[in-house]
Design a protein around this motif. Sequence first.
Motif, short mmCIF file in Angstrom:
data_model
loop_
_atom_site.label_atom_id
_atom_site.label_comp_id
_atom_site.label_asym_id
_atom_site.label_seq_id
_atom_site.Cartn_x
_atom_site.Cartn_y
_atom_site.Cartn_z
N ALA A 236 0.83 -1.21 0.00
CA ALA A 236 0.00 0.00 0.00
C ALA A 236 0.86 1.26 0.00
CB ALA A 236 -0.92 0.00 1.21
N GLY A 237 2.04 1.17 0.62
CA GLY A 237 2.93 2.33 0.61
C GLY A 237 3.35 2.68 -0.80
N LEU A 238 3.74 1.67 -1.57
CA LEU A 238 4.13 1.93 -2.94
C LEU A 238 2.96 2.36 -3.78
CD1 LEU A 238 6.75 -0.81 -3.76
CD2 LEU A 238 7.07 1.64 -3.77
N LEU A 239 1.80 1.73 -3.54
CA LEU A 239 0.61 2.14 -4.27
C LEU A 239 0.31 3.61 -4.00
CD1 LEU A 239 -1.85 1.51 -6.00
CD2 LEU A 239 -3.04 0.75 -3.96
N ALA A 240 0.48 4.01 -2.75
CA ALA A 240 0.22 5.42 -2.42
C ALA A 240 1.15 6.34 -3.17
CB ALA A 240 0.38 5.63 -0.91
N MET B 61 11.32 10.94 -4.21
CA MET B 61 11.14 9.54 -3.83
C MET B 61 9.91 8.95 -4.54
SD MET B 61 10.08 7.47 -0.40
CE MET B 61 11.19 8.03 0.85
N GLY B 62 8.87 9.77 -4.69
CA GLY B 62 7.65 9.30 -5.35
C GLY B 62 7.88 8.86 -6.78
N VAL B 63 8.85 9.49 -7.47
CA VAL B 63 9.19 9.06 -8.83
C VAL B 63 9.68 7.62 -8.82
CG1 VAL B 63 10.70 9.49 -10.79
CG2 VAL B 63 9.72 11.41 -9.55
N ASN C 38 5.01 15.56 0.52
CA ASN C 38 4.07 14.94 -0.41
C ASN C 38 3.97 13.44 -0.20
OD1 ASN C 38 3.42 17.36 -1.64
ND2 ASN C 38 4.98 17.16 -3.23
N ASP C 39 5.10 12.78 0.06
CA ASP C 39 5.08 11.34 0.29
C ASP C 39 4.44 10.99 1.63
OD1 ASP C 39 6.29 10.75 -2.15
OD2 ASP C 39 8.30 11.00 -1.33
N LEU C 40 4.70 11.81 2.63
CA LEU C 40 4.06 11.57 3.93
C LEU C 40 2.55 11.79 3.87
CD1 LEU C 40 6.63 13.18 6.41
CD2 LEU C 40 6.23 10.75 6.01
N ASP C 41 2.13 12.76 3.07
CA ASP C 41 0.70 13.05 2.97
C ASP C 41 -0.09 11.86 2.42
OD1 ASP C 41 0.99 15.56 4.04
OD2 ASP C 41 0.93 16.62 2.12
#
Length: 550
Positions: free
Chosen positions: A10-14, A104-106, A536-539
């Motif tokens: 789910a973390g990666l999906l997010a 990191m999101g990339v 953004n990643d924490l959100d």
Amino acid sequence: MKTKNFILSAGLLALSLTGCTDLDVNVKSQYTGLVSSPEAVQANMANLFFQMRDCLGRRYMEAMCLSSDEYTSVAYSGNWVDSYAYAHPSYHTCRPEDATMDWMGVLGRANVLANEIVASDYTEENKCAARAMRCFYTFLIMENFGDAPIPDAEYKQANGLDLFDRNPRPEVAKWIEKELLDVYDKLPEVTTGDNYGKPNKYMALALLAKLYINWPVYTSVKVADYNAASAQNEKLADCIKVCDQIINSNKFALGPVSYRFKFAHNNTELVESGQIKDFIYVMPYDTYEAQGMQWNRSHAYKDIKNLNPSYFGEKMGQSGGGYMTITPECVDRFNLPGDERNWMIIGLQDKDGNDAGGQVYVYDPTTLLPTDQKVLDKTGAPLVLSKNITIPDGNDIASVDVGDNLTGWSQGYRSVKWFMCSRDYNNGRHLSNDVPIFRYADILLIKAEALVRSGQSGAATLFNQIRSYVNAPTISGEPKLDDIYMERGREFFDELWRRNDMIRFGHYEDEWFPHYKDNPNASFDPNMRVFPVSKNDLDVNPTWSQNLGY
């Protein structure tokens, strides 16, 4: 299309969802599978391979360079402060809101795509390539942010690891090792042609070498616990083994082309013609067809548009950002007589190898060497840079405000390593210089380091291959670790590995401009060896916690 059941972290999906905060989904969720037509396969694989192109071309580069002792940011009377996004890395005081941290999101989105490919009906060749890329992107997350979400739900379930949260860094390192050992020999051996810029056998082995030489860093329970002076590396023999596999393949060499040509705007053509044999794994760029490489936007002299000709031997039609300049400590490393790498820094030496005292000369765009012609600033006076960077009294030290004038623009020497042409720079500053991520030269010095760390002989031969190639003095005895550290600082200057080296060798809390202990803006907290997770990643991952110290 067909629907498949697939377990996805789910973390990666997010990370793959923009602006989504509702993560109340089942671990096993239904989603539409990948289209497997030849066109779709080609598009999806290309998207996976080159997902990092944009952030490597700017934000990732900024984070790596500015947090090391190679570069500092500078502001010009309020210009390029940008909420201190560039100054924070230089001071080791990054913020989750900084633009330089938001990539990191990339890598996470790339891993989501990799997982979809692994679970698809694509060929085994494509699946193995996806697994290798998954390792590479996860390595970068682990390297820069510490704990990372392992993108392998089956592995996590089997090993009792949390499916939703980031996983402990030592566990991430073990998973990367397992995956690479399983997949490397199933990857193509070809590194050029249609496979240029794509995962290959030697890319996986080079990534293993990086993993092994940094093993004590990654397996420390806490980031700040790593102590370079006392750390024991249980993977040195493995490191030497994988380096030997690359060396003994006889596919790579330091030459035949001279060092300076490897990084120029036509390096793609030099690879294709066999003039560059040093590149193991590369991010390809082209000013029209593969945009994103904009390093000289920040590296170039701020008023480069008004230099006629510029130090690149041509007049440039675009202005320079100029907000990244080389630290004096970095310049001082380039002190070996005859070393071709000295010319990568303008203001350091003239064409005869004499101290230029900051005088900038026009480089010949064919030979990529300095000429006798002096670069003139917009007033017609010789352009002379200052190695030591001065912040005028009353200016903002926190943003390293050097002033928005000729004196301010001349603060710090500049890099000419990524030699550019006006055609590229005038096209929105999009360069065609391919960026090597793993080079054969790196493998030689990693093996040399592993030999020294394990008390074995043979490092001098590897070390001297590098020195001889760039016409620098060779050494007579075995190198010490400090020798290797300094040599890496010369050989891989401006290639994004300095921060990695500084942490491993225990120098990340050293002093360099402006990261001095008498500067109240600088931090020396060893927890800063990893970056903060971006806001953004924490959100989109409310179960994640921020890294210690941020």
